[in-house]
Design a protein around this motif. Structure first.
Motif, PDB file in Angstrom:
ATOM      1  N   ILE A  75      37.491  20.125  76.387  1.00  0.00           N
ATOM      2  CA  ILE A  75      37.878  19.403  75.170  1.00  0.00           C
ATOM      3  C   ILE A  75      38.041  17.915  75.488  1.00  0.00           C
ATOM      4  N   GLN A  76      38.680  17.600  76.624  1.00  0.00           N
ATOM      5  CA  GLN A  76      38.868  16.200  77.020  1.00  0.00           C
ATOM      6  C   GLN A  76      37.520  15.516  77.234  1.00  0.00           C
ATOM      7  N   HIS A  77      36.592  16.198  77.894  1.00  0.00           N
ATOM      8  CA  HIS A  77      35.264  15.617  78.126  1.00  0.00           C
ATOM      9  C   HIS A  77      34.545  15.366  76.804  1.00  0.00           C
ATOM     10  N   PHE A  78      34.674  16.304  75.869  1.00  0.00           N
ATOM     11  CA  PHE A  78      34.035  16.115  74.568  1.00  0.00           C
ATOM     12  C   PHE A  78      34.657  14.928  73.844  1.00  0.00           C
ATOM     13  N   SER A  79      35.965  14.777  73.968  1.00  0.00           N
ATOM     14  CA  SER A  79      36.651  13.635  73.373  1.00  0.00           C
ATOM     15  C   SER A  79      36.069  12.321  73.891  1.00  0.00           C
TER      16      SER A  79
ATOM     17  N   LEU B  49      33.932   9.804  71.579  1.00  0.00           N
ATOM     18  CA  LEU B  49      34.804   8.671  71.252  1.00  0.00           C
ATOM     19  C   LEU B  49      35.842   9.042  70.188  1.00  0.00           C
ATOM     20  N   ASP B  50      36.271  10.277  70.186  1.00  0.00           N
ATOM     21  CA  ASP B  50      37.257  10.783  69.229  1.00  0.00           C
ATOM     22  C   ASP B  50      38.459  11.306  70.002  1.00  0.00           C
ATOM     23  N   ASP B  51      39.568  10.592  69.939  1.00  0.00           N
ATOM     24  CA  ASP B  51      40.742  10.994  70.719  1.00  0.00           C
ATOM     25  C   ASP B  51      41.857  11.574  69.847  1.00  0.00           C
ATOM     26  N   ASP B  52      41.487  12.334  68.846  1.00  0.00           N
ATOM     27  CA  ASP B  52      42.450  12.975  67.956  1.00  0.00           C
ATOM     28  C   ASP B  52      43.415  13.835  68.767  1.00  0.00           C
ATOM     29  N   PRO B  53      44.732  13.598  68.667  1.00  0.00           N
ATOM     30  CA  PRO B  53      45.689  14.349  69.482  1.00  0.00           C
ATOM     31  C   PRO B  53      45.731  15.846  69.171  1.00  0.00           C
ATOM     32  N   MET B  54      45.223  16.258  68.014  1.00  0.00           N
ATOM     33  CA  MET B  54      45.150  17.689  67.716  1.00  0.00           C
ATOM     34  C   MET B  54      44.294  18.409  68.758  1.00  0.00           C
TER      35      MET B  54
ATOM     36  N   TYR C  33      37.056  20.778  69.204  1.00  0.00           N
ATOM     37  CA  TYR C  33      36.436  20.072  68.085  1.00  0.00           C
ATOM     38  C   TYR C  33      35.416  21.008  67.439  1.00  0.00           C
ATOM     39  N   GLY C  34      35.287  20.943  66.118  1.00  0.00           N
ATOM     40  CA  GLY C  34      34.260  21.730  65.445  1.00  0.00           C
ATOM     41  C   GLY C  34      32.866  21.373  65.940  1.00  0.00           C
ATOM     42  N   PHE C  35      32.613  20.076  66.106  1.00  0.00           N
ATOM     43  CA  PHE C  35      31.300  19.665  66.608  1.00  0.00           C
ATOM     44  C   PHE C  35      31.099  20.099  68.056  1.00  0.00           C
TER      45      PHE C  35
ATOM     46  N   THR D 135      32.089  23.030  69.199  1.00  0.00           N
ATOM     47  CA  THR D 135      31.617  24.408  69.041  1.00  0.00           C
ATOM     48  C   THR D 135      30.125  24.403  68.717  1.00  0.00           C
ATOM     49  N   MET D 136      29.715  23.527  67.803  1.00  0.00           N
ATOM     50  CA  MET D 136      28.292  23.424  67.474  1.00  0.00           C
ATOM     51  C   MET D 136      27.477  23.025  68.699  1.00  0.00           C
ATOM     52  N   SER D 137      28.022  22.130  69.521  1.00  0.00           N
ATOM     53  CA  SER D 137      27.268  21.636  70.673  1.00  0.00           C
ATOM     54  C   SER D 137      27.042  22.710  71.727  1.00  0.00           C
ATOM     55  N   LEU D 138      27.816  23.776  71.689  1.00  0.00           N
ATOM     56  CA  LEU D 138      27.639  24.875  72.639  1.00  0.00           C
ATOM     57  C   LEU D 138      26.497  25.821  72.253  1.00  0.00           C
ATOM     58  N   LEU D 139      25.937  25.650  71.067  1.00  0.00           N
ATOM     59  CA  LEU D 139      24.913  26.585  70.591  1.00  0.00           C
ATOM     60  C   LEU D 139      23.687  26.645  71.503  1.00  0.00           C
ATOM     61  N   THR D 140      23.221  25.508  71.987  1.00  0.00           N
ATOM     62  CA  THR D 140      22.037  25.528  72.853  1.00  0.00           C
ATOM     63  C   THR D 140      22.313  26.318  74.120  1.00  0.00           C
ATOM     64  N   HIS D 141      23.459  26.050  74.751  1.00  0.00           N
ATOM     65  CA  HIS D 141      23.824  26.807  75.958  1.00  0.00           C
ATOM     66  C   HIS D 141      23.907  28.300  75.643  1.00  0.00           C
ATOM     67  N   MET D 142      24.562  28.635  74.555  1.00  0.00           N
ATOM     68  CA  MET D 142      24.718  30.047  74.185  1.00  0.00           C
ATOM     69  C   MET D 142      23.374  30.689  73.880  1.00  0.00           C
ATOM     70  N   PHE D 143      22.489  29.947  73.229  1.00  0.00           N
ATOM     71  CA  PHE D 143      21.167  30.500  72.906  1.00  0.00           C
ATOM     72  C   PHE D 143      20.382  30.795  74.176  1.00  0.00           C
ATOM     73  N   HIS D 144      20.396  29.869  75.132  1.00  0.00           N
ATOM     74  CA  HIS D 144      19.695  30.120  76.396  1.00  0.00           C
ATOM     75  C   HIS D 144      20.284  31.338  77.108  1.00  0.00           C
ATOM     76  N   SER D 145      21.598  31.479  77.067  1.00  0.00           N
ATOM     77  CA  SER D 145      22.243  32.643  77.673  1.00  0.00           C
ATOM     78  C   SER D 145      21.837  33.926  76.945  1.00  0.00           C
ATOM     79  N   ALA D 146      21.835  33.880  75.628  1.00  0.00           N
ATOM     80  CA  ALA D 146      21.537  35.072  74.825  1.00  0.00           C
ATOM     81  C   ALA D 146      20.101  35.539  74.974  1.00  0.00           C
ATOM     82  N   THR D 147      19.184  34.609  75.179  1.00  0.00           N
ATOM     83  CA  THR D 147      17.768  34.964  75.234  1.00  0.00           C
ATOM     84  C   THR D 147      17.202  34.943  76.648  1.00  0.00           C
ATOM     85  N   ALA D 148      18.054  34.749  77.638  1.00  0.00           N
ATOM     86  CA  ALA D 148      17.616  34.700  79.040  1.00  0.00           C
ATOM     87  C   ALA D 148      16.484  33.697  79.229  1.00  0.00           C
ATOM     88  N   SER D 149      16.625  32.559  78.572  1.00  0.00           N
ATOM     89  CA  SER D 149      15.628  31.497  78.700  1.00  0.00           C
ATOM     90  C   SER D 149      16.313  30.256  79.239  1.00  0.00           C
TER      91      SER D 149
END
Length: 169
Positions: free
Chosen positions: A36-40, A44-49, A68-70, A72-86
């Motif tokens: 989460i800190q790295h994504f922040s 460039l979004d340092d929302d304390p939430m 961050y919601g975005f 979660t979205m940014s993990l989709l590519t990693h998850m897709f490669h994992s899911a499809t063994a590609s």
């Protein structure tokens, strides 16, 4: 999501799959505070939430930090490669390449608490060949939170596969 009829995996699974096929489910990913800190920093979004565990525990709506919601979205590519063994690395001369086009009806359904385990589940919604000979693909995606009542994210991911010069989709 509808009940999948087929589970296809491997680098060509999305190209060979039929509408409604399960493309796969990814390995679980733990969303740590460090992530989460790295994504922040990257966004460039340092929302304390998201970035301040003490603030989130006393003033935030979720009693702890959340991804961050975005993020979660940014993990989709990693998850897709994992899911499809590609893998992300492919030779475009022999395998073609994928490009993101965007999303339809993407919803962030539930917050992702720090240290939650997520996985993506992917189904082929549809595909067609466009006028340039590229395969346009719609993928239904659901990001599950382990033990959660609701998913973190649901939507339709749009991409295009450009075939190599020597092959057609």
């Amino acid at each position: 999501m509808s009940t999948p009829t087929t589970n296809v995996s491997g680098p060509r699974s999305i190209i060979d799959a039929q509408s409604g096929d399960l493309l796969g489910a990814s390995a679980w990913v733990i969303v740590t505070q460090a992530m989460i800190q790295h994504f922040s920093l990257a966004s460039l979004d340092d929302d304390p939430m998201h970035t301040d565990p003490d603030w989130a525990a006393t003033k935030g709506p979720f009693e702890s930090t959340v991804a961050y919601g975005f993020q979660t979205m940014s993990l989709l590519t990693h998850m897709f490669h994992s899911a499809t063994a590609s893998g992300a690395a492919r030779d475009p001369q022999t395998e073609g390449y994928f490009l993101n086009l965007g999303f339809d009806r993407m919803r962030l359904v539930a917050p992702v608490p720090v240290n939650a385990r997520l996985r993506g589940v992917f189904w082929l919604k549809g595909k067609h060949v466009d006028e340039a000979g590229r395969l346009r693909i719609s993928i239904e995606v659901e990001v599950e939170i382990e033990g959660g009542e609701r998913p973190a994210l649901v939507g339709t991911w749009l991409s295009v596969w450009a075939p190599p010069e020597s092959a057609s989709p």
